[in-house]
Design an enzyme around this catalytic site. Structure first.
Site, PDB file in Angstrom:
ATOM      1  CE  LYS A   1      -3.545   2.466   2.550  1.00 58.95           C
ATOM      2  NZ  LYS A   1      -4.588   2.389   3.581  1.00 58.95           N
TER       3      LYS A   1
ATOM      4  CE  LYS B   1      -6.027   1.962  -0.528  1.00 56.39           C
ATOM      5  NZ  LYS B   1      -6.446   2.026   0.836  1.00 56.39           N
TER       6      LYS B   1
HETATM    7  C1  PBG Z   1      -7.272   3.586   5.563  1.00 62.30           C
HETATM    8  C2  PBG Z   1      -7.643   3.356   4.146  1.00 62.30           C
HETATM    9  C3  PBG Z   1      -7.477   4.269   3.118  1.00 62.30           C
HETATM   10  C4  PBG Z   1      -8.040   3.706   1.981  1.00 62.30           C
HETATM   11  C5  PBG Z   1      -8.515   2.440   2.332  1.00 62.30           C
HETATM   12  N1  PBG Z   1      -8.235   2.229   3.691  1.00 62.30           N
HETATM   13  C6  PBG Z   1      -6.962   5.665   3.114  1.00 62.30           C
HETATM   14  C7  PBG Z   1      -5.656   5.935   3.690  1.00 62.30           C
HETATM   15  O1  PBG Z   1      -4.800   5.067   3.848  1.00 62.30           O
HETATM   16  O2  PBG Z   1      -5.459   7.109   4.036  1.00 62.30           O
HETATM   17  C8  PBG Z   1      -8.102   4.408   0.658  1.00 62.30           C
HETATM   18  C9  PBG Z   1      -9.071   3.894  -0.339  1.00 62.30           C
HETATM   19  C10 PBG Z   1      -9.406   4.822  -1.442  1.00 62.30           C
HETATM   20  O3  PBG Z   1      -8.807   5.896  -1.653  1.00 62.30           O
HETATM   21  O4  PBG Z   1     -10.333   4.470  -2.175  1.00 62.30           O
HETATM   22  N2  PBG Z   1      -6.492   2.705   6.227  1.00 62.30           N
END
Ligand code: PBG
Length: 341
Positions: A204, A262
């Site tokens: 991520k 992601k």
């Molecule tokens: C939080 C989380 C995020 C997303 C999914 N879980 C945002 C972040 O890490 O700040 C983002 C998903 C998206 O932008 O569609 N843990």
């Protein structure tokens, strides 16, 4: 002598296989069916609530009753899996995200209701502190402004058990703390939840494409002294690919059942890299900003929404993702159905 006589005629003509739509479908290499999609859904307190999200046209925060309606519609369209994200009231947010462990919190009530009314739905819950954090971070922030790893992992492991108890089929750690998959697997097994799977957000990245999501949950890092302004000390640097292999090796060793990359489209090389390195299923998250870009350009008349959304999702599948999280899941399922007619 004319120039056409000089150049030999090609005897291999790839265009033969592109001549008609039926032939193109016959030789198509990637077929993305709606049952490979996961619909992320934002949940809010109340009854019959539907709050549209500004930067995500077509998506809204829904109360539990309206979420059930959405899920029934999705199932009828062939989308059977859902990732739930609660919008937590500001009054319930703390640095340690204690509300995340309340078995009667919004998320747990939503999971119980969904599993009761739609037992075939695959319910995926997010494991991270950000929806419950008063500083907008995925972990506990120390007085010095450090996001604490091991203290956070201890809470996340408990959170996984709370979600499993509520009925989650899959828990999905999106926090990027070190060692969280092993800690969650241990905690789940000790509590008797050996069948609850872990979908790990393996690679991520610290991405600016999460903006609309943070608007939906009001979960962006707050502007205050000793609070990190971004998530770069735990989410990965967009410039790194080899580091994703390290994360993948760790997640596999720690017992992850599914690995996630992601965002999606800007990270196709990472999806393809992990596909070569693991036999576990790979998921990709077509994130809020990727969805918003297509929607915004389509609204301006600059891009064709359907064609661009389908091309984005098929490209993510072609790169090697078995599963795709996307806010366009219902639209895609409708387009898919129409294409069969
Ligand atoms: C939080 C989380 C995020 C997303 C999914 N879980 C945002 C972040 O890490 O700040 C983002 C998903 C998206 O932008 O569609 N843990």
């Amino acid at each position: 002598m004319t120039s056409t006589e000089e150049s030999p005629k090609p005897n291999i003509r790839p265009r033969r296989m592109r001549r008609t739509e039926t032939i193109r479908k016959l030789v198509r290499e990637t077929r993305l069916t709606p049952d490979r999609l996961v619909l992320p859904q934002f949940i809010v307190e109340g009854e019959n609530v539907c709050e549209p999200i500004g930067a995500m046209p077509g998506r809204s925060r829904l109360s539990i009753d309206n979420t059930i309606k959405e899920i029934k519609e999705a199932i009828a369209l062939g989308v059977g899996s859902f990732a739930l994200f609660p919008h937590v009231d500001a009054s319930k947010k703390t640095n340690d995200g204690a509300e995340s462990l309340n078995p009667d919190n919004l998320l747990c009530r939503a999971v119980r209701t969904i599993k009761e009314v739609c037992p075939t739905a695959c319910v995926i819950t997010d494991i991270a502190l950000d929806p419950y954090s008063n500083v907008g971070h995925d972990g506990i922030v120390s007085k010095q402004g450090v996001v604490l790893n091991d203290e956070t992992v201890a809470i996340l492991a408990k959170m996984a058990v709370v979600h499993a108890k509520a009925g989650a089929d899959i828990v999905a750690p999106s926090d990027m703390m070190d060692g969280r998959v092993a800690a969650m697997r241990d905690a789940l097994d000790d509590a008797g939840y050996t069948e609850t799977a872990i979908l790990s957000y393996t690679a991520k990245y610290a991405s600016a494409f999460y903006g609309p999501f943070r608007e939906a949950l009001e979960s962006a890092p707050v502007d205050a002294p000793n609070v990190p302004k971004d998530k770069k000390t735990y989410q990965m640097d967009p410039a790194n690919a080899r580091e994703a292999i390290l994360e993948a090796m760790l997640d596999e060793a720690e017992g992850a059942d599914i690995m996630m990359v992601k965002p999606g489209l800007p990270y196709l090389d990472i999806i393809s890299l992990l596909r070569q390195r693991t036999d576990l299923p790979i998921a990709a998250y077509h994130v809020s900003g990727e969805y918003a870009m297509v929607k915004a350009a389509a609204k301006l008349g600059w891009l064709d929404e359907k064609e661009c959304m389908c091309e984005s999702l098929v490209s993510i599948a072609r790169a090697g993702a078995d599963i795709i999280f996307t806010y366009a899941a219902l639209d895609y399922a409708r387009w898919w159905r129409a294409s069969l007619a």
